[in-house]
Scaffold this active site. Structure first.
Site: not given
Ligand code: RB5
Length: 148
Positions: A13, A70, A72, A104, A140
């Site tokens: 963004d 973005c 965060t 993982h 996994h």
């Protein structure tokens, strides 16, 4: 370093736009085909629209991995992870998260927050993410199957 991925979609963004430009250069310097799916200006925009672009490209198998940026990384990861087959990991705090998200969790989208991570750390995190293969381990695989 031999990248695990040859084709990567990237989007941001407005809050992630400058970092997106820098990371595209990093990827292109490694001869990775980069699909830049926006945004293309710093005008305010909505991160779910760009998460959707990268998710669609990945689910259509046009690319093998994605990068979403973005402010965060959190909004992008929430939006992307609503889709089956998407494993988006926020890795703002260092390369260990990026390595383990790949090894993982077989993460297929790296989410970064430009307001929380500096450009050098973001670059190192991206390089770690694309250099790390999934550890083909039964435990996994079993856990990922449970998510799926
Ligand atoms: C935009 O201001 C900001 O909310 C967005 O980039 C992101 O950080 C949301 O998770």
């Amino acid at each position: 370093m031999t990248p695990v991925f040859k084709k990567i979609a990237i989007a941001s963004d407005h809050a992630g736009f400058p970092l997106k430009k820098a990371l595209i250069k990093t990827l292109e310097s490694l001869n990775i085909a980069v699909f830049d799916l926006g945004t293309f200006t710093e005008e305010s925009s909505d991160y779910p629209d760009y998460a959707q672009q990268v998710v669609t490209s990945l689910l259509n198998e046009e690319v093998q991995a994605g990068v979403l940026i973005c402010g965060t990384g959190i909004g992008m990861s929430i939006a992307a992870n609503r889709h089956s087959g998407i494993r988006a990991a926020v890795c703002n705090e260092g390369t260990t998260s990026a390595r383990l998200a790949r090894a993982h969790n077989d993460a297929n989208i790296l989410c970064l927050g430009e307001r929380l991570i500096g450009p050098e750390a973001a670059r190192d995190t991206l390089l770690t993410f694309i250099a790390t293969a999934f550890e083909e381990d039964e435990r996994h695989r079993r856990r990922l199957s449970k998510i799926a």
